[in-house]
Write an enzyme that holds these catalytic residues in place. Structure first.
Site, PDB file in Angstrom:
ATOM      1  N   HIS A   1      71.063  35.512  10.217  1.00  0.00           N
ATOM      2  CA  HIS A   1      71.938  34.376  10.553  1.00  0.00           C
ATOM      3  C   HIS A   1      71.484  33.671  11.827  1.00  0.00           C
ATOM      4  CE1 HIS A   1      74.474  37.172  13.103  1.00  0.00           C
ATOM      5  NE2 HIS A   1      74.665  36.079  13.789  1.00  0.00           N
TER       6      HIS A   1
ATOM      7  N   ASP B   1      70.913  41.763   7.500  1.00  0.00           N
ATOM      8  CA  ASP B   1      70.929  40.578   8.369  1.00  0.00           C
ATOM      9  C   ASP B   1      69.752  40.572   9.355  1.00  0.00           C
ATOM     10  OD1 ASP B   1      71.654  38.324   9.752  1.00  0.00           O
ATOM     11  OD2 ASP B   1      73.749  38.893  10.007  1.00  0.00           O
TER      12      ASP B   1
ATOM     13  N   SER C   1      74.207  38.968  18.701  1.00  0.00           N
ATOM     14  CA  SER C   1      73.546  39.013  17.401  1.00  0.00           C
ATOM     15  C   SER C   1      72.047  39.104  17.594  1.00  0.00           C
ATOM     16  CB  SER C   1      73.867  37.767  16.593  1.00  0.00           C
ATOM     17  OG  SER C   1      75.067  37.966  15.927  1.00  0.00           O
TER      18      SER C   1
END
Ligand code: ARG
Ligand code: GLU
Length: 714
Positions: free
Chosen positions: A84, A220, A649
Site C-alpha cells: 500500500h 502487503d 507502514s
C-alpha cells in the site's frame, strides 16, 4: 525463606508492571532510557547495534519514503516496504494493457526496474539534542509570536551551520510540544525504482473489508531499489546511476515470530496525541470524526458503485478509494474504542488529580492553577471552527473538479513573468495526469451528495457563499448547480482546458476567474482565509502554548515516569512482545494466520478475495520451500504489542537479534484508538511475515534472484 521469596515475587511483579509496551522512543536515547528494559524483555543486541553514529548500525538501513517507512535488505540497495506504500507508484505505471495493480510486476533484471519521478528515499545520518541552542533567548513572558520569531531564527542558524559543516540536509523538530528540540541530519536519494509488486489479490488481499482488522491475510509488500551516482551519492534519475551500496542492510530471519518473543519496530510514526486533555479527545470523538465518517461513507458508496461496473474506473479510482476508506475506517474504529474504554472519563479523572497537584503549593498554583480551565476554554472556542474546516476540506474540496480548479489559483496570483511561466508548464502537465484518473460521473454524484450534506450539516455562519446563494439562484437545488458547473466549466473538459492553456498568457488566464468551478473554489478559499483560518491559527497558537506548559507540568507531576514524546514523523523505536489478545467477550485471537485462511476467505466473485490458481496450487502441494514454519504451514501475518501509528507502514519488525521478521502494515481495529489512548490489552500492530513475502517472490513470482541478493539467517 518464604518471606524472601515473597518479597522477590512482589518486586518482580511490580517490575513487570513497569515494563511498558507503550511508547515510541528516540533512537539516540535508547541506551539511556530503554536498553535495560529491552534486554530484560529478551533483546540480545545492544542499543548501539540499533543506533550508532560511528559504526554501521540498524538505523543505516531504515528509510523514510515520505509518509511510509522502508528498509534496505541487500548490499545493492534493495528496499522493501508495504504494497500500500508503493500503491500509487504501481498504479501510475498501470494501464489497461499493463495492469500491474491487478497482475503484479516483477523486474527480472535491473534493466527492467521502473523509475518513479519524484520518489525519494531518506536516510538518517544522526540525531542531536539542540534544545538549548533552539530555545536560546526565549523567555516565559514572551507571546507565542515573539517566541516563534526567535525559535525560527535560531533554527535557521543552527541548520545552516550544520548543513555547511556536514554536507547533509539538516532539519529540527519540536518534541514534547516544544519543550525540547532535536536536529536530524539526513541524506535523500532521488532515484528509486520499482522492482517488484505482487498482484493486488495478494498485496491487498481482503482489501478495504479486511483493512484495520484481525485476522488478516494480506501480503502487503512491494520492492524498490535505491540508485546513486558512481560515488554512491544521491542523484536524480539517470540511466548511468548504479545501485546504492548501503552502510548496513538487514539480515532476514526464517525462524518466524513465536508467542512471547521480543520484537521491535523501527520506523517513522506520523502523529499521536497521548498527552492532550479530555477536551481534545472530546473534540475528536464528538465533533470532527463524525463529520469525516459521514461524508466519507457517502463518497465511498458512490466510488464502489462505479468501481464494480467498470475495469478502467477500478484502475482510476483504486488508489483514491483506498485512501478515502483508510482514514474513514480507522476513525470509526478509533471512535468505538475511545467510547468503549471511556477515554474521556479517564482523562477527566487524570485532570482532577492534576488540578489537585497543581493546587498543592502556591508556586504550582501560580504556574499551573488555571491550566485545565484555560485548555477547556480554548478547545470550546476551537471546536466550531474545526467542524467548519472539516466540512470545507472533506465536502467542498472533496469534490475533484473544485479542488482541481483551486489548484490554478497560484497561477492567477503569480508574482512575476518567470514564476507564471514555470507554474503554467507544471499545470499543463497536471492536466493530463488529472484526467488519466478522472471519471466525471463519479465526481458529479459526489458533488451533488457531499455538497448537500455540507449545506445541511454545517453551521450556516460558516457556509461558503455558493451554498447560501443557491437558495435564490437555484431554489436550493444542488443538482441544478452541478449541471451548470459540469456543462460550463472548462475544468470539466480535458480537450478544452489543454487548448486553453496551450499558449495562454496572464491576461487570457484571468478569464478563469469567471469559470463556474473556479468560482466555487474561490468561495471556499474566501471562507477559509476570511473566517476560519485566522481563528484556527489564533486559537491554535493559544493551544500550542497551553499544551507546551501542560506537557511540562505533567512531567513535573510524575517525575518517576518515563515520558516518550508524541509521534512527529521522526524515527522511533517501539518494542513489545508477540501476543495474542481477546478483543471481546468470548473471542480469542491467535497471534498468527496461515494460508489456510486465504483459502477460507476466497471468493472468486469479489475482486479483493480472488485467489489465483497458482497460489492455490502452491498451497495444495505445500510447495513452501524453506519458508514454511516449523509447524509445516505457511504463516502469513502476525500481531504483537508494539505501539505504532500511521507512517509506521513498511517499518521492519525485528527479533531479539535485530533480524527481520516482517513488515508492519496495520493495527487491529479494537486498538486504532491508540493514537490518543494506548491500551496494552487491546492495541496490537499487524505485520506480514517476511517468510510469506519471500515465498511469494520466489515460488509465486519466480523472482528468486531477488532472494539471492538478501542475507538470509536460517
Ligand atoms: N490500514 C493500513 C494503513 O493505515 C493499511 C492501508 C492500506 N490498505 C487498504 N486496504 N486500504 O495504512
Ligand atoms: N497502515 C498504516 C500506515 O500506512 C500503519 C498502520 C497504523 O496506522 O498503525 O502507516
Amino acid at each position: 525463606m518464604k518471606k524472601i521469596f515473597l518479597i522477590l515475587l512482589v518486586s518482580l511483579l511490580s517490575f513487570s508492571n513497569l515494563i511498558a509496551e507503550e511508547g515510541m522512543w528516540i533512537p539516540s536515547l535508547l541506551q539511556k532510557m530503554n536498553e535495560g528494559e529491552m534486554i530484560t524483555m529478551g533483546m540480545r543486541i545492544t542499543a548501539k547495534d540499533i543506533y550508532d553514529i560511528n559504526h554501521a548500525s540498524l538505523k543505516d538501513a531504515i528509510v523514510s519514503i515520505g509518509g511510509c517507512s522502508a528498509e534496505i535488505i541487500s548490499d545493492q540497495g534493495l528496499l522493501i516496504t508495504n504494497h500500500h506504500c508503493g500503491y500509487s507508484r504501481i498504479q501510475q505505471h498501470s494501464t489497461l494493457e499493463h495492469d500491474y495493480l491487478t497482475d503484479g510486476f516483477w523486474a527480472m533484471n535491473k534493466s527492467e526496474e521502473l523509475p518513479n519521478a519524484g520518489m525519494i528515499a531518506r536516510l538518517l545520518i544522526r540525531i542531536d539534542d539542540v534544545s538549548l541552542e533552539v530555545l536560546k533567548g526565549v523567555e516565559n513572558a514572551m507571546t507565542e509570536e515573539q517566541r516563534d520569531v526567535i525559535i525560527k531564527k535560531n533554527i535557521k542558524e543552527i541548520t545552516e551551520k550544520a548543513e555547511k559543516e556536514s554536507g547533509y540536509e539538516a532539519s529540527i523538530r519540536p518534541f514534547y510540544y516544544g519543550n525540547q528540540y532535536f536536529m536530524f541530519l539526513t541524506e535523500t536519494y532521488k532515484d528509486v525504482r520499482l522492482v517488484g509488486a505482487p498482484p493486488s489479490n495478494i498485496g491487498k488481499f481482503g482489501g478495504d473489508t479486511d483493512n484495520w482488522m484481525w485476522p488478516r491475510h494480506t501480503g502487503d509488500f512491494s520492492i524498490f531499489r535505491i540508485y546513486a551516482d558512481k560515488d554512491n551519492k544521491p542523484a536524480v534519475y539517470s540511466k548511468d546511476n548504479v545501485p546504492y551500496k548501503p552502510k548496513y542492510h538487514i539480515p532476514i530471519s526464517l525462524k518466524g515470530a513465536n508467542e512471547g518473543d521480543f520484537t521491535f519496530v523501527f520506523g517513522y510514526p506520523g502523529r499521536t496525541e497521548e498527552y492532550i486533555p479530555s477536551y481534545g479527545v472530546d473534540m475528536n470523538v464528538n465533533v470532527v470524526n463524525p463529520v469525516i465518517i459521514d461524508l466519507r461513507t457517502e463518497k465511498l458508496n458512490i466510488f464502489k458503485k462505479y468501481i464494480e461496473q467498470d475495469r478502467l474506473v477500478r484502475i482510476q479510482y483504486a488508489s483514491k478509494a483506498a485512501g478515502v476508506s483508510n482514514t474513514w475506517k480507522k476513525l470509526i474504529g478509533a471512535n468505538k474504542g475511545l467510547i468503549r474504554f471511556d477515554a474521556i472519563a479517564k482523562k477527566q479523572a487524570y485532570e482532577k488529580d492534576f488540578i489537585n497537584w497543581a493546587g498543592s503549593t502556591p508556586s504550582l498554583k501560580s504556574e499551573y492553577g488555571n491550566l485545565i480551565t484555560d485548555l477547556e476554554k480554548v478547545y470550546g472556542e476551537l471546536a466550531p471552527y474545526q467542524k467548519a474546516s472539516t466540512y470545507l476540506r472533506e465536502a467542498g474540496n472533496g469534490v475533484e473538479i473544485i479542488r482541481f480548479a483551486s489548484g490554478f489559483k497560484s497561477l492567477l496570483e503569480a508574482e512575476d513573468e518567470a514564476k507564471f511561466e514555470k507554474l503554467l508548464t507544471s499545470k499543463q502537465k497536471d492536466v493530463a495526469s488529472f484526467f488519466k484518473d478522472y471519471h466525471q460521473p463519479i465526481d458529479k454524484e459526489v458533488f451533488e451528495k457531499l455538497l448537500a450534506m455540507y449545506q445541511k450539516g454545517s453551521d450556516p455562519a460558516y457556509l461558503p457563499d455558493f451554498l447560501i446563494s443557491i437558495q435564490s439562484k437555484y431554489k436550493g437545488d444542488i443538482g441544478k448547480l452541478a449541471n451548470e458547473v459540469f456543462k460550463k466549466s472548462i475544468f470539466a473538459s480535458e480537450a478544452k482546458l489543454t487548448a486553453f492553456l496551450k499558449d495562454a498568457d496572464f491576461g487570457k488566464l484571468k478569464k478563469l476567474q469567471n469559470d463556474p468551478a473556479y468560482e466555487l473554489a474561490a468561495d471556499l478559499d474566501k471562507l477559509d482565509e476570511g473566517k476560519l483560518q485566522p481563528q484556527i491559527k489564533k486559537l491554535g497558537n493559544e493551544l500550542a502554548k497551553l499544551q507546551r506548559i501542560y506537557m511540562k507540568a505533567q512531567m513535573e507531576m510524575q517525575p518517576e515516569k518515563r515520558f516518550y514524546p508524541d509521534a512527529n514523523s521522526t524515527l522511533r523505536v517501539t518494542y513489545g512482545k508477540v501476543k495474542p489478545f481477546d478483543p471481546s467477550d468470548g473471542v480469542k485471537y491467535k497471534h498468527f494466520t496461515t494460508m489456510k485462511g486465504i483459502i477460507e476467505k476466497e471468493d472468486p466473485n469479489i475482486y479483493d478475495y480472488v485467489v489465483e490458481n497458482k497460489l492455490k496450487e502452491l498451497y495444495q502441494t505445500k510447495n513452501y520451500g524453506p519458508y514454511a514454519d516449523q509447524d509445516g504451514s505457511m504463516h502469513v501475518c502476525f500481531i504483537a504489542a508494539n505501539h505504532t501509528s500511521g507512517g509506521n507502514s513498511g517499518s521492519p519488525i525485528l527479533n531479539a537479534d535485530g533480524h527481520l521478521l516482517g513488515l508492519n502494515f496495520d493495527r487491529v481495529w479494537e486498538g486504532t484508538m491508540s493514537d490518543l489512548n494506548y491500551d496494552p490489552d487491546y492495541c496490537r500492530n499487524i505485520s506480514v511475515d517476511i517468510r510469506y513475502c519471500l515465498f511469494i517472490i520466489d515460488k509465486f513470482a519466480g523472482a528468486g534472484h531477488l532472494v539471492k541478493e538478501m542475507t538470509i539467517v536460517e
